[in-house]
Design a protein around this motif. Structure first.
Motif, PDB file in Angstrom:
ATOM      1  N   ASP A  18       0.865  -1.176   0.000  1.00  0.00           N
ATOM      2  CA  ASP A  18       0.000   0.000   0.000  1.00  0.00           C
ATOM      3  C   ASP A  18       0.900   1.224   0.000  1.00  0.00           C
ATOM      4  O   ASP A  18       1.709   1.391  -0.904  1.00  0.00           O
ATOM      5  CB  ASP A  18      -0.956  -0.035   1.198  1.00  0.00           C
ATOM      6  CG  ASP A  18      -2.032   1.034   1.118  1.00  0.00           C
ATOM      7  OD1 ASP A  18      -2.669   1.153   0.052  1.00  0.00           O
ATOM      8  OD2 ASP A  18      -2.226   1.760   2.101  1.00  0.00           O
ATOM      9  N   SER A  19       0.769   2.074   0.986  1.00  0.00           N
ATOM     10  CA  SER A  19       1.640   3.257   1.084  1.00  0.00           C
ATOM     11  C   SER A  19       2.915   2.842   1.819  1.00  0.00           C
ATOM     12  O   SER A  19       3.042   3.033   3.027  1.00  0.00           O
ATOM     13  CB  SER A  19       0.931   4.378   1.844  1.00  0.00           C
ATOM     14  OG  SER A  19      -0.240   4.755   1.174  1.00  0.00           O
ATOM     15  N   CYS A  20       3.832   2.215   1.095  1.00  0.00           N
ATOM     16  CA  CYS A  20       4.983   1.588   1.736  1.00  0.00           C
ATOM     17  C   CYS A  20       5.848   2.602   2.477  1.00  0.00           C
ATOM     18  O   CYS A  20       6.068   3.726   2.022  1.00  0.00           O
ATOM     19  CB  CYS A  20       5.813   0.810   0.729  1.00  0.00           C
ATOM     20  SG  CYS A  20       6.169   1.648  -0.794  1.00  0.00           S
ATOM     21  N   ASP A  21       6.333   2.182   3.636  1.00  0.00           N
ATOM     22  CA  ASP A  21       7.178   3.042   4.451  1.00  0.00           C
ATOM     23  C   ASP A  21       8.609   3.018   3.934  1.00  0.00           C
ATOM     24  O   ASP A  21       8.924   2.349   2.940  1.00  0.00           O
ATOM     25  CB  ASP A  21       7.104   2.647   5.930  1.00  0.00           C
ATOM     26  CG  ASP A  21       7.537   1.191   6.177  1.00  0.00           C
ATOM     27  OD1 ASP A  21       8.146   0.578   5.276  1.00  0.00           O
ATOM     28  OD2 ASP A  21       7.254   0.677   7.274  1.00  0.00           O
ATOM     29  N   SER A  25      10.369   0.465   1.147  1.00  0.00           N
ATOM     30  CA  SER A  25      10.840   1.054  -0.114  1.00  0.00           C
ATOM     31  C   SER A  25      12.308   0.746  -0.346  1.00  0.00           C
ATOM     32  O   SER A  25      12.724   0.379  -1.453  1.00  0.00           O
ATOM     33  CB  SER A  25      10.616   2.576  -0.097  1.00  0.00           C
ATOM     34  OG  SER A  25       9.256   2.883   0.114  1.00  0.00           O
ATOM     35  N   CYS A  42       1.757  -0.331  -5.862  1.00  0.00           N
ATOM     36  CA  CYS A  42       1.550   0.326  -4.577  1.00  0.00           C
ATOM     37  C   CYS A  42       0.711   1.586  -4.748  1.00  0.00           C
ATOM     38  O   CYS A  42       0.419   2.026  -5.863  1.00  0.00           O
ATOM     39  CB  CYS A  42       2.893   0.660  -3.926  1.00  0.00           C
ATOM     40  SG  CYS A  42       3.936   1.751  -4.901  1.00  0.00           S
ATOM     41  N   ASN A  43       0.360   2.176  -3.616  1.00  0.00           N
ATOM     42  CA  ASN A  43      -0.510   3.343  -3.571  1.00  0.00           C
ATOM     43  C   ASN A  43       0.230   4.599  -4.034  1.00  0.00           C
ATOM     44  O   ASN A  43       1.250   4.966  -3.445  1.00  0.00           O
ATOM     45  CB  ASN A  43      -1.014   3.537  -2.138  1.00  0.00           C
ATOM     46  CG  ASN A  43      -2.178   4.493  -2.043  1.00  0.00           C
ATOM     47  OD1 ASN A  43      -2.287   5.442  -2.808  1.00  0.00           O
ATOM     48  ND2 ASN A  43      -3.055   4.255  -1.086  1.00  0.00           N
ATOM     49  N   LYS A  45      -0.421   7.537  -3.520  1.00  0.00           N
ATOM     50  CA  LYS A  45      -0.472   8.600  -2.522  1.00  0.00           C
ATOM     51  C   LYS A  45       0.540   8.397  -1.398  1.00  0.00           C
ATOM     52  O   LYS A  45       0.657   9.220  -0.498  1.00  0.00           O
ATOM     53  CB  LYS A  45      -1.882   8.692  -1.919  1.00  0.00           C
ATOM     54  CG  LYS A  45      -2.940   9.130  -2.917  1.00  0.00           C
ATOM     55  CD  LYS A  45      -4.296   9.274  -2.263  1.00  0.00           C
ATOM     56  CE  LYS A  45      -5.348   9.745  -3.262  1.00  0.00           C
ATOM     57  NZ  LYS A  45      -6.693   9.886  -2.648  1.00  0.00           N
ATOM     58  N   GLY A  46       1.286   7.312  -1.473  1.00  0.00           N
ATOM     59  CA  GLY A  46       2.287   7.031  -0.443  1.00  0.00           C
ATOM     60  C   GLY A  46       3.441   8.019  -0.471  1.00  0.00           C
ATOM     61  O   GLY A  46       3.826   8.533  -1.533  1.00  0.00           O
ATOM     62  N   ARG A  47       4.029   8.243   0.693  1.00  0.00           N
ATOM     63  CA  ARG A  47       5.105   9.223   0.824  1.00  0.00           C
ATOM     64  C   ARG A  47       6.331   8.850  -0.002  1.00  0.00           C
ATOM     65  O   ARG A  47       7.059   9.710  -0.485  1.00  0.00           O
ATOM     66  CB  ARG A  47       5.485   9.349   2.306  1.00  0.00           C
ATOM     67  CG  ARG A  47       6.556  10.387   2.597  1.00  0.00           C
ATOM     68  CD  ARG A  47       6.855  10.462   4.083  1.00  0.00           C
ATOM     69  NE  ARG A  47       5.677  10.828   4.860  1.00  0.00           N
ATOM     70  CZ  ARG A  47       5.672  10.932   6.186  1.00  0.00           C
ATOM     71  NH1 ARG A  47       6.769  10.647   6.876  1.00  0.00           N
ATOM     72  NH2 ARG A  47       4.570  11.283   6.821  1.00  0.00           N
ATOM     73  N   TYR A  49       6.300   6.941  -2.801  1.00  0.00           N
ATOM     74  CA  TYR A  49       5.916   6.502  -4.140  1.00  0.00           C
ATOM     75  C   TYR A  49       6.846   7.062  -5.220  1.00  0.00           C
ATOM     76  O   TYR A  49       7.328   6.322  -6.086  1.00  0.00           O
ATOM     77  CB  TYR A  49       4.466   6.910  -4.429  1.00  0.00           C
ATOM     78  CG  TYR A  49       3.984   6.503  -5.803  1.00  0.00           C
ATOM     79  CD1 TYR A  49       3.610   5.183  -6.053  1.00  0.00           C
ATOM     80  CD2 TYR A  49       3.903   7.431  -6.845  1.00  0.00           C
ATOM     81  CE1 TYR A  49       3.154   4.800  -7.317  1.00  0.00           C
ATOM     82  CE2 TYR A  49       3.453   7.051  -8.096  1.00  0.00           C
ATOM     83  CZ  TYR A  49       3.088   5.737  -8.327  1.00  0.00           C
ATOM     84  OH  TYR A  49       2.655   5.352  -9.575  1.00  0.00           O
ATOM     85  N   ALA A  63      -4.259   1.033  -5.384  1.00  0.00           N
ATOM     86  CA  ALA A  63      -4.740   1.335  -4.032  1.00  0.00           C
ATOM     87  C   ALA A  63      -5.930   0.433  -3.754  1.00  0.00           C
ATOM     88  O   ALA A  63      -7.060   0.742  -4.152  1.00  0.00           O
ATOM     89  CB  ALA A  63      -5.120   2.807  -3.903  1.00  0.00           C
TER      90      ALA A  63
END
Length: 372
Positions: A18-21, A25, A42-43, A45-47, A49, A63
């Motif tokens: 999803d929004s991988c940390d 990453s 992955c999403n 919108k993730g930080r 991405y 997502a």
């Protein structure tokens, strides 16, 4: 793609998350640098991405809404038709359920990731479309405590074979953490105060009530202030406990903060008084990286992360008096707090480094595909 990957000397992997940390990453990037053909869905919108896009790792954005997301499942199935993947690695239950459904009828190995204890049962139908699905080849557990929990599950003759379980710690790198300690005066904390910080989600199992009760056990002459970071500010029960405390003026709620690691870095002691279900809490790791002495309860993977008396202090869960004694010990013995904080930082650098995660995950993929 390198000649090595075209010759299939290392397997092609499709990672679903999803929004991988940051650790996730960097694991994907590390695997690609080690020669694995890694694609990620992955999403967007993730930080992290954009970093994955820049590294050429994102096969397509995704997502997932739930474990039965038809559109997401079709997107995974479409990606599988574009390349011969040998392994799907799913990093959350939604991705796992959809990945299993999308790969039905193939011989692709499916790897699941599990980061917490609980919520898996042989009598729970949802468990059978995720971690108990017979096509799951391996469950990567972020701590031995999670591996032991899964191994302990039994119903009639059914259990999870030990061969399906493997512990791989989620790795970090000290270089990722460069935040300057926050100015705590904005929360009403005096400059000369000894600061205890606790970061966590608004959940009863996080033990915020035990921490407030522990504060009540501290000597009144100790200039100790407590910072509660996160959406616990939304808990009416915890706010009432704080207001009723004789140290109410020393308990501060920050609300959700993007700079939570910087707040921890500015503190003297970091506490996570959880009652259960923890894996390797990121908040504790971040505090350790910044050299802040941790006090944690002996639940989940936390005793694996914090060595009692070496890189922090470990106390029984739901025991405010023991928690208070540990906090009092550190605020009165600043040399001990400093030594434990330094050892905590060294422990992350030595035993929880991202290179170890990359190596062990790569060995897992090779073993599953007959390359070891």
């Amino acid at each position: 793609m390198t000649e090595l990957n075209r010759d299939s000397e290392l397997p092609a992997i499709l990672c679903l998350t999803d929004s991988c940390d940051r650790p996730e990453s960097e694991l994907f990037i590390g695997l690609r640098n080690a020669g694995f053909d890694v694609d990620v869905m992955c999403n967007p919108k993730g930080r992290n991405y954009q970093r994955l896009v820049d590294e050429g790792l994102v096969a397509q954005p995704m997502a997932l809404k739930n474990r039965f997301d038809k559109e997401g499942t079709e997107a995974i199935r479409s990606q599988l038709s574009k390349k011969h993947y040998e392994v799907i690695h799913a990093y959350n239950p939604r991705a796992l359920a959809c990945g299993l459904r999308a790969s039905k009828g193939t011989d692709i190995k499916v790897v699941a990731y599990r980061g917490v204890i609980g919520n898996i049962s042989f009598v729970n139908p949802e468990s059978w479309i995720t971690f108990l699905h017979p096509r799951v080849s391996k469950i990567v557990c972020v701590a031995d405590a999670i591996k032991d929990y899964l191994a302990s599950l039994h119903f009639l003759w059914m259990h999870i074979p030990d061969s399906k379980l493997q512990r791989i710690y989620k790795g970090h790198d000290l270089a990722w953490y460069q935040a300057e300690p926050a100015d705590l005066s904005e929360f009403g904390v005096p400059e000369d105060a000894l600061v205890v910080c606790c970061t966590g989600r608004n959940s009863p199992r996080k033990g915020f009530d035990d921490l407030i009760q522990a504060m009540n056990h501290l000597p009144t002459d100790a200039n100790v202030h407590l910072l509660l970071v996160g959406d616990v500010i939304n808990s009416e029960e915890i706010r009432q406990l704080a207001e009723q405390s004789p140290l109410a003026d020393r308990i501060h709620f920050t609300g959700y903060r993007n700079d939570a690691p910087a707040i921890a870095a500015a503190s003297d002691v970091f506490v996570l008084p959880s009652k259960g279900r923890e894996g390797l809490p990121r908040a504790v790791i971040e505090a350790m990286v910044y050299g802040v002495a941790p006090v944690v309860t002996s639940v989940g993977g936390m005793p694996e992360l914090v060595e009692d008396g070496v890189s922090g202090l470990v106390v029984p869960p739901e025991h405010p008096a023991a928690l208070a004694a540990a906090i009092d010990r550190l605020i009165r013995d600043r040399a001990l707090a400093g030594a434990l904080g330094a050892a905590a930082r060294d422990r992350i650098a030595r035993d929880f480094h991202t290179s170890m995660t990359v190596r062990e995950t790569g060995e897992l993929y090779k073993s599953l595909t007959g390359r070891s």
